[in-house]
Write an enzyme that holds these catalytic residues in place. Structure first.
Site, PDB file in Angstrom:
ATOM      1  N   ASP A   1     -30.158   7.749  64.835  1.00 32.78           N
ATOM      2  CA  ASP A   1     -28.914   8.115  64.152  1.00 32.78           C
ATOM      3  C   ASP A   1     -29.260   8.741  62.800  1.00 32.78           C
ATOM      4  OD1 ASP A   1     -25.729   7.128  64.267  1.00 32.78           O
ATOM      5  OD2 ASP A   1     -26.506   7.384  62.235  1.00 32.78           O
TER       6      ASP A   1
ATOM      7  N   HIS B   1     -24.956  -0.411  61.236  1.00 36.30           N
ATOM      8  CA  HIS B   1     -24.782  -0.697  59.802  1.00 36.30           C
ATOM      9  C   HIS B   1     -24.374  -2.145  59.539  1.00 36.30           C
ATOM     10  CE1 HIS B   1     -25.452   3.376  58.673  1.00 36.30           C
ATOM     11  NE2 HIS B   1     -24.351   3.845  59.256  1.00 36.30           N
TER      12      HIS B   1
ATOM     13  N   HIS C   1     -27.956   8.317  59.975  1.00 36.15           N
ATOM     14  CA  HIS C   1     -27.855   7.359  58.877  1.00 36.15           C
ATOM     15  C   HIS C   1     -28.896   6.256  59.042  1.00 36.15           C
ATOM     16  CE1 HIS C   1     -23.767   9.105  59.389  1.00 36.15           C
ATOM     17  NE2 HIS C   1     -23.834   9.189  58.077  1.00 36.15           N
TER      18      HIS C   1
END
Length: 335
Positions: A158, A122, A160
């Site tokens: 993942d 992220h 996300h």
């Protein structure tokens, strides 16, 4: 497999009840102690200049000062202490080791897996978010490019969206960013029409699956979209942003990937890199059920060592099929 690991990564203290804790690495190591063909390597820290070739230099310096001043809450989810800088630079160094080892031909039971934290996918060019400060997998990709690779593919499974890789690599042609993720989940990015720009046009592939998508849907995306697209790209190295929070028993998502599913995705990627004469490495991201996280990594390990994962039963769900068909219409994969 060869697992990159440094004790300093345990010193990144996120506090009580935070899902991304040092217990994740401890659980993985306990489970791997039961496995065959597991070795550990302690790679050096990432060079700060390498990190600054991925991230904005002012941001990197600000993050270092933030930790030196004792850390705190960078945002509501992303926490640092004084030791977080050392852990983050170590984690990025472990990813760089995994990438360059794989590029140099480490395969089979020597396939590298970077066990570092804080995670990274992220972290955008100039900011930390989502538990992440340094984008480890992109640092690894950059290290491989500087070591002689021409093209690197990142496959982020993942749950996300890998928004950091997308942000950093969106206009680059030398890094192909793939992200399979739950649509609508944090951080709310990763739509199908976000396909890259400039040199990176059609080098950003998002697979935003609806909640409830299971292993069958993930494998269909691999077989119909991701693998054909990456065969055409012909990477020198494939790096997996290996989060395990799409698991059916993970507490923070609604996806339904099985433990065997991670083995099946691994199996497909080993076949891809054999066809492309490419390296394959793994970089740890999320996964917050300690048992399923550890079991899934153990399944990746034994799949690399020749275990044959069991295929799932059932058909692709209607929602997953719509996403795959939309990607095919975008020009990815092959009909």
């Amino acid at each position: 497999m060869n697992f990159g690991y440094r004790e300093v990564c345990l010193d990144h203290d996120t506090g009580p009840r935070h899902p991304e804790s040092a217990d994740r690495l401890r659980a993985i190591r306990r489970r791997l102690a039961e496995c065959h063909d597991v070795d550990y390597v302690a790679p050096p820290d990432a060079d700060a200049d390498l990190v600054k070739r991925v991230h904005d230099a002012d941001y990197v310096d600000e993050f270092e000062r933030f930790c030196a001043d004792g850390g705190g809450d960078w945002d509501a989810d992303t926490v640092a202490v004084e030791a977080t800088w050392d852990a983050a630079i170590a984690s990025a160094g472990i990813a760089a080791w995994a990438a360059t080892e794989a590029l140099d031909g480490a395969d089979g039971r020597e396939t590298p897996f970077a066990l570092g934290r804080p995670p990274g996918h992220h972290a955008v060019e100039d900011d930390a978010m989502g538990f992440c400060f340094v984008n480890n997998v992109v640092v690894g990709a950059q290290a491989a490019l500087e070591a002689g690779a021409n093209r690197v593919a990142i496959v982020d499974w993942d749950v996300h969206h890998g928004n950091g890789g997308q942000d950093i690599c969106y206009d680059r042609g030398d890094i192909f960013n793939v992200s399979l993720h739950e649509s609508g989940l944090y951080p709310g990015t990763g739509e199908i029409d976000e396909t890259g720009e400039g040199d990176g046009d059609m080098r950003n592939l998002n697979v935003p699956f609806p909640p409830g998508t299971n292993t069958v849907g993930y494998l269909a995306a691999f077989d119909e979209v991701i693998l054909p697209t990456l065969r055409e790209y012909d990477p020198d190295l494939v790096l997996v942003s290996a989060g395990f929070d799409a698991h059916q028993h993970d507490p923070i998502s609604r996806m339904r990937v099985s433990t065997e599913g991670y083995g099946l995705m691994t199996e497909r990627l080993t076949e891809l890199v054999a066809e492309c004469d490419a390296g394959l490495g793994f970089v740890l991201e999320g996964g917050y059920s300690l048992d399923t996280l550890a079991d899934s990594i153990a399944t990746v390990n034994k799949t690399i060592a020749s275990y044959d994962p069991q295929p799932p039963e059932g058909d692709v769900s209607e929602g997953a099929r719509e996403v795959i068909d939309d990607l095919l219409d975008q020009g990815f994969g092959s009909k």
